[in-house]
Design a protein around this motif. Structure first.
Motif, mmCIF file in Angstrom:
data_model
loop_
_atom_site.group_PDB
_atom_site.id
_atom_site.type_symbol
_atom_site.label_atom_id
_atom_site.label_comp_id
_atom_site.label_asym_id
_atom_site.label_seq_id
_atom_site.Cartn_x
_atom_site.Cartn_y
_atom_site.Cartn_z
ATOM 1 N N ASP A 48 26.723 51.143 46.904
ATOM 2 C CA ASP A 48 28.252 51.578 46.974
ATOM 3 C C ASP A 48 29.162 50.664 47.854
ATOM 4 O OD1 ASP A 48 30.373 53.332 47.142
ATOM 5 O OD2 ASP A 48 30.016 53.677 49.384
ATOM 6 N N ALA A 253 34.658 54.162 40.935
ATOM 7 C CA ALA A 253 34.715 55.646 40.927
ATOM 8 C C ALA A 253 36.193 55.929 41.646
ATOM 9 C CB ALA A 253 33.774 55.767 42.083
ATOM 10 N N SER A 254 37.103 54.929 41.841
ATOM 11 C CA SER A 254 38.402 55.307 42.182
ATOM 12 C C SER A 254 39.420 54.430 41.340
ATOM 13 C CB SER A 254 38.653 54.790 43.757
ATOM 14 O OG SER A 254 37.880 55.836 44.658
ATOM 15 N N ILE A 268 32.910 58.491 34.984
ATOM 16 C CA ILE A 268 32.051 57.940 35.779
ATOM 17 C C ILE A 268 30.781 58.347 35.357
ATOM 18 C CG2 ILE A 268 31.245 58.330 38.283
ATOM 19 C CD1 ILE A 268 34.684 58.386 38.606
ATOM 20 N N THR A 289 28.763 51.775 43.254
ATOM 21 C CA THR A 289 29.968 52.530 42.915
ATOM 22 C C THR A 289 31.067 51.731 43.548
ATOM 23 O OG1 THR A 289 29.447 53.887 44.724
ATOM 24 C CG2 THR A 289 29.071 54.778 42.469
ATOM 25 N N LEU A 292 33.727 54.875 46.131
ATOM 26 C CA LEU A 292 33.437 56.237 45.949
ATOM 27 C C LEU A 292 34.140 56.823 47.411
ATOM 28 C CD1 LEU A 292 31.688 58.491 44.910
ATOM 29 C CD2 LEU A 292 29.796 57.877 46.310
ATOM 30 N N ARG A 465 37.035 64.330 43.634
ATOM 31 C CA ARG A 465 36.333 63.574 44.443
ATOM 32 C C ARG A 465 34.760 64.477 44.804
ATOM 33 N NH1 ARG A 465 39.583 60.976 49.519
ATOM 34 N NH2 ARG A 465 41.110 59.718 48.143
ATOM 35 N N VAL A 468 32.582 63.884 41.526
ATOM 36 C CA VAL A 468 32.216 62.359 41.374
ATOM 37 C C VAL A 468 30.886 62.011 42.475
ATOM 38 C CG1 VAL A 468 32.661 59.886 42.100
ATOM 39 C CG2 VAL A 468 34.096 61.353 40.682
ATOM 40 N N TYR A 469 31.127 62.635 43.754
ATOM 41 C CA TYR A 469 30.130 62.448 44.806
ATOM 42 C C TYR A 469 28.904 63.014 44.413
ATOM 43 C CZ TYR A 469 28.412 62.430 49.675
ATOM 44 O OH TYR A 469 27.583 62.346 50.785
ATOM 45 N N THR A 472 27.236 60.944 41.590
ATOM 46 C CA THR A 472 26.387 59.763 42.070
ATOM 47 C C THR A 472 25.139 60.314 42.661
ATOM 48 O OG1 THR A 472 28.453 58.720 42.639
ATOM 49 C CG2 THR A 472 26.787 57.827 43.789
#
Length: 552
Positions: A48, A253-254, A268, A289, A292, A465, A468-469, A472
């Protein structure tokens, strides 16, 4: 929306946090895994970059420092084994790294790489305390790594955009300064796909230890399309393999600057699935990522539709533009009702920087390929929705069917500049439209005669958010679980783990749940595993089961 909140709400993550306190040790990575199934093969980078949490209140110096405790907790929960620590956001970042973050990461079993910004990004703000004196940076980082073995090396952002500064002679001095302090200190430049070419890599071959490639669709800079990712990984890996250099993929991721919104969860998911598959094949030696987010709240800047959550976006990225005559459009067939009275009301948007000139691009509405409405992209204030009304009776009277198109058209030459346009809340009279507010992906078909015009139905996701978390966490848990089964399990278990891996990479999560349950049953009957190995695999398997359940 209630359904989506329940499905992706905070409760599943809170339960995961309670039920899965970090259950397995972290491995380090120092060389490409030649044979994935080799028992001695180290775990590749599961990493990350940035996205660090800050303390809620400033300290006495007036600065909100890095919240080491919360950031490390999140990284462990995700399954990260390598973290790229950006020294840039605050003048205290370097001291926070030395005094707090590195010792905590070492205790947690997480490797750390110092991430620096190049001169092109240091004009208004540079990394402190050494600014653009990268020889001093390497010397200081090398010295610090003598005390912390988990400090593995340095990553330089946008390396291929700064070749004039980072000459081979200067990079040799950087590397020498660091290696005088620690001969094992590594240097990975971050290079985009367009910069990974044999003639560009060869002069630096003896000066770098690998390459981090951030994916953004090559020359059409965006975080919306993934169709070129497979080919770009294969080509970049082939070039670096000849130089015996590992390749690590970084996935956004952003938000990427000069794009309409944050990358979607689907983008993603797809990017990470492709990355994991190439890690298994040996083309990649790591996946990272990009920023993230580790706090979950709606990203309200992405809610830019006129009404509801969605709108039809037409985006031209920086750099390569279509020539005059290039276009992209949303279209769908319509059936006039025979009343003889036809109108269309709608809202349109333009977002552009100052470089865009009048007359370069126009927004259009077409019936059967004939323009019935046109407006210059630059004519209205940026970021403001405008209402339009069109009389369509002359264009639809007597027709039993027609095709309605919402188009972005390149009309004149001019300076290249990113921008995007949008259409929303269409209100027809005398005919009907499917999905007139772009609140779902269906109903409209996107067409284009040039790849630099990118169409997407942008739908604001208040849970982006969090999703995505979770995505991952699931991908990293999958890779760890598969890696461990290949290290400890028998042939039947390895086969089942391979099928589980493939099912998740292909997005077949329900089938993956079935494969996982069979694998856990085999695990209970596997007599060659010692108790610790069995418990470790069982805990990872249960965590993966929960993650698959909340990410159907």
């Amino acid at each position: 929306m209630i359904h989506n909140f329940c499905r992706y709400g905070l409760l599943p993550v809170l339960l995961l946090s309670l039920c899965f306190p970090l259950l397995f040790p972290f491995s380090s990575w120092s060389a490409p895994a030649a044979a994935y199934a080799d028992r001695k093969a180290p775990l590749p980078i599961l990493g990350d970059y940035a996205g660090e949490l800050r303390e809620p209140h400033p300290r006495q110096d007036g600065i909100r420092h890095v919240d080491t405790v919360r950031t490390i907790r999140k990284l462990k929960e995700l399954g990260v084994n390598s973290y790229l620590y950006l020294v840039w956001h605050a003048p205290t970042d370097w001291d926070d790294l030395r005094r707090e973050f590195l010792p905590a990461a070492q205790k947690a079993g997480i490797d750390v790489w110092v991430y620096l910004v190049p001169p092109s990004e240091a004009r208004s703000k540079s990394s402190e305390p050494f600014g653009t004196d990268y020889i001093a940076w390497f010397r200081a980082i090398g010295r610090l790594s003598q005390s912390y073995g988990n400090l593995k090396g340095v990553v330089m952002d946008d390396f291929n955009h700064n070749y004039s500064f980072f000459s081979p002679e200067y990079v040799a001095k950087m590397r020498s300064a660091g290696r005088k302090m620690n001969p094992e200190l590594k240097f990975y430049p971050q290079i985009y796909y367009t910069g990974i070419k044999p003639d560009l890599i060869k002069p630096y071959r003896s000066l770098i230890d690998g390459v981090i490639m951030t994916y953004r669709d090559g020359k059409y800079r965006n975080t919306q399309r993934t169709r070129e990712l497979d080919e770009q990984i294969e080509q970049a890996a082939g070039i670096l393999r000849k130089e015996q250099l590992p390749l690590v993929l970084m996935v956004h991721a952003s938000k990427l600057s000069a794009t309409p919104s944050n990358p979607s969860v689907r983008y993603i998911q797809t990017s990470m699935r492709i990355g994991l598959d190439h890690m298994r094949k040996g083309n990649l030696q790591g996946l990272i990522t990009y920023v993230l987010q580790k706090e979950w709240f709606p990203e309200r800047k992405d809610r830019s539709a006129h009404s509801g959550f969605g709108y039809g976006s037409l985006f031209v990225p920086p750099g390569n533009h279509p020539s005059p005559g290039g276009w992209g459009e949303w279209q769908q067939p319509i059936v006039p009702d025979g009343s003889g009275k036809y109108t269309l009301d709608f809202y349109h948007l333009s977002v552009y920087p100052w470089r865009l000139r009048n007359g370069q691009y126009v927004k259009q509405v077409l019936i059967d390929g004939q323009v019935v409405w046109e407006r210059d992209v630059h004519q209205d204030l940026t970021q403001r929705w405008k209402r339009a009304h069109i009389h369509l009776t002359p264009h639809l009277k007597g027709k039993k069917e027609a095709v309605l198109s919402l188009r972005l058209y390149r009309k004149q030459k001019g300076p290249t500049s990113w921008f995007y346009t949008g259409f929303d809340q269409l209100q027809p009279t005398g005919f009907q439209l499917a999905n007139p507010g772009f609140e779902k992906p269906e109903g409209w078909t996107y067409r284009s005669n040039h790849p630099a015009v990118i169409g997407e139905t942008l739908i604001f996701d208040p849970q982006r958010r969090l999703r995505v978390y979770l995505t991952t966490m699931m991908m990293y848990t999958l890779y760890r679980f598969h890696h461990q089964v290949n290290s400890y399990g028998g042939e039947a278990m390895k086969k089942e783990a391979g099928q589980l891996f493939t099912a998740i990479v292909e997005g077949r999560n329900q089938q993956a749940l079935h494969r996982l349950n069979r694998l856990l049953e085999r695990l209970n009957d596997h007599t060659s595993l010692d108790q610790d190995q069995r418990q470790q695999l069982q805990k990872m398997g249960k965590k993966l089961d929960h993650l698959l359940s909340v990410n159907p």
